[in-house]
Design an enzyme around this catalytic site. Sequence first.
Site, short mmCIF file in Angstrom:
data_model
loop_
_atom_site.label_atom_id
_atom_site.label_comp_id
_atom_site.label_asym_id
_atom_site.label_seq_id
_atom_site.Cartn_x
_atom_site.Cartn_y
_atom_site.Cartn_z
N LYS A 17 1.17 -1.01 -0.08
CA LYS A 17 -0.64 0.28 -0.15
C LYS A 17 0.99 0.90 0.06
O LYS A 17 2.05 1.59 0.94
CB LYS A 17 -0.84 0.05 1.14
CG LYS A 17 -2.45 0.03 1.10
CD LYS A 17 -3.28 0.02 1.96
CE LYS A 17 -4.68 0.49 2.51
NZ LYS A 17 -5.19 0.22 3.79
O1 G3P Z 1 -7.25 1.28 5.86
C1 G3P Z 1 -8.08 2.45 5.28
C2 G3P Z 1 -9.22 2.57 5.13
O2 G3P Z 1 -10.19 1.87 5.26
C3 G3P Z 1 -9.88 3.44 6.72
O3 G3P Z 1 -10.57 3.64 7.21
O4 G3P Z 1 -11.86 4.03 9.27
O5 G3P Z 1 -9.28 4.74 9.27
O6 G3P Z 1 -10.72 6.26 7.60
P1 G3P Z 1 -10.91 4.39 8.13
#
Ligand code: G3P
Length: 217
Positions: free
Chosen positions: A83
């Site tokens: 990533k």
């Molecule tokens: O892994 C990336 C993403 O899914 C993060 O989500 O909930 O931290 O905005 P959030």
Amino acid sequence: MKLFVDTADLNDIETIAGWGVLKGVTTNPTLLSRVEGDPDDIYRRVCELVDGPVSAEVVADARGDMVKQATRLAGIHPNIVVKLPMGAEGISATATLAEKDIRVNMTLVFTAPQALLAASAGAAFVSPFVGRFDDIGEHGLEALHEVVDVMNSPHFNTEVITASVRSPVHVIEAARMGADIATIPPKVFYQMLQHPLTARGIEQFTADAEARAAHQG
Ligand code: G3P
């Protein structure tokens, strides 16, 4: 649409993988900071639990460091996808890694132009963030729709991972618009299982089966 889980928690991964629905896993440094253990060991264990792409995030500012770190992470297991954050350094590192057949998931994507750049550099996946866009008063699902439309072009071989998912509604809307993948936090997976009428129905069927057995027995 394929379902991935967005977590580094091995217990949740094992539980949800046991349902037979998981096609991959995504992690990020924040998710890793919430669990104990060596990250490389965690990635190895995740790869044993789920046979599909497992995203491991690079933390570096410069393209050279990104390539070095990504190459090391990709060596941990054939299912590891690296990533990289959206930006000039990340895009450039993606192009280098794509030439070496290392799959990149470009993260922190919010707009279709960003996704277009990532795909043009050869990213295997782009991750538009829905929830975080909503958080700043934007329309996360609309932005996702635009990314899905653009990535549908035959010029690209890039899958869209709906990320920053906050609710079952996000998942269903992503599926309706034709996103390739949704990466779903465990909490949302558990919400997707449930409905009060399902629980009530099971209770009723069980009570009726027991009453009949008692009557006949
Ligand atoms: O892994 C990336 C993403 O899914 C993060 O989500 O909930 O931290 O905005 P959030």
